[in-house]
Design an enzyme around this catalytic site. Structure first.
Site, PDB file in Angstrom:
ATOM      1  CB  SER A 189      -0.889  -0.128   1.207  1.00 42.92           C
ATOM      2  OG  SER A 189      -1.670  -1.043   1.226  1.00 42.92           O
ATOM      3  NE  ARG A 190       3.621   2.604  -4.893  1.00 47.18           N
ATOM      4  CZ  ARG A 190       3.529   1.461  -5.597  1.00 47.18           C
ATOM      5  NH1 ARG A 190       3.241   0.341  -4.746  1.00 47.18           N
ATOM      6  NH2 ARG A 190       3.354   1.409  -7.035  1.00 47.18           N
ATOM      7  CG  LEU A 191       1.208   2.378   4.051  1.00 49.11           C
ATOM      8  CD1 LEU A 191       0.083   1.848   5.071  1.00 49.11           C
ATOM      9  CD2 LEU A 191       1.165   3.830   4.149  1.00 49.11           C
TER      10      LEU A 191
END
Length: 212
Positions: A189-191
């Site tokens: 999640s692009r975290l």
């Protein structure tokens, strides 16, 4: 043409926590570089080298890392090349390593200095014969009328140096002393996990987590 905005990959193979990172960023880099070599990724030592022109404009190209010594990263080039001239004028540099197979990236900012002549000599002598001749033949980054110009120069220097090829005075190493190092581990999640090293003002380094 495919809509490149739709190209996405979710990263999830590993995590990165400041507490799990080594105290010195170059030691942490060496650990990750060993991982990349062990994973047999293509060109594990390839790095994007970014320099600044006398006009203040950035320039970047891919170069191969050739050593990690005394907490410095070393590469070799023609000092008269575009990057060599940039570094001669402004000794600030940025290096970027990207190992997509491991979902990892390392960004390094620092200063450069030329390595000792003896160090450049030793590395130059370890190169294959044709690479040593090529260092004489190519006036790197200079305009030429055609490839035959370089081939003719190669033949001339090969005839001149049949066995021992001395190191050209315009060719040698740069050592990068890091002043900022960031380690990036891709996450879902692009975290992404990002760990930044900065000097602590007492000869050591401090680590901190950055927002993705």
């Amino acid at each position: 043409m495919k809509n490149i905005a739709d190209i996405r990959k979710d990263y999830a193979s590993q995590t990165l926590d400041p507490d799990d990172c080594l105290a010195h960023p170059v030691a942490q880099f060496s650990r990750w570089l060993d991982d990349a070599i062990a994973a047999d990724v293509p060109e594990p030592t390839a790095m994007l080298v970014s320099t600044v022109s006398p006009e203040g404009r950035p320039a970047a190209r891919v170069v191969l890392l050739k050593g990690v010594e005394d907490n410095q990263l070393v590469f070799y080039t023609n000092y008269h090349s575009r990057k060599g001239q940039h570094l001669g004028h402004t000794p600030f540099i940025a290096l970027t390593f990207f190992w997509p197979e491991l979902e990892r990236q390392v960004n390094i900012e620092g200063v450069v200095n030329r390595v000792a002549d003896e160090t450049s000599d030793a590395y130059f002598d370890s190169r294959p014969y044709k690479s040593r001749v090529g260092a004489w033949a190519s006036e790197q980054s200079q305009p030429i009328s055609g490839k035959e110009v370089v081939m003719a120069r190669f033949a001339r220097f090969a005839a001149q140096y049949l066995t021992h090829v001395p190191r050209p005075p315009h060719w040698g190493g740069f050592a990068v002393t890091p002043e900022r190092m960031e380690f990036w581990q891709g996450r879902p999640s692009r975290l992404h996990d990002r760990v930044l090293y900065l000097p602590d003002g007492q000869g050591g380094w401090q680590k901190q987590r950055l927002a993705p």
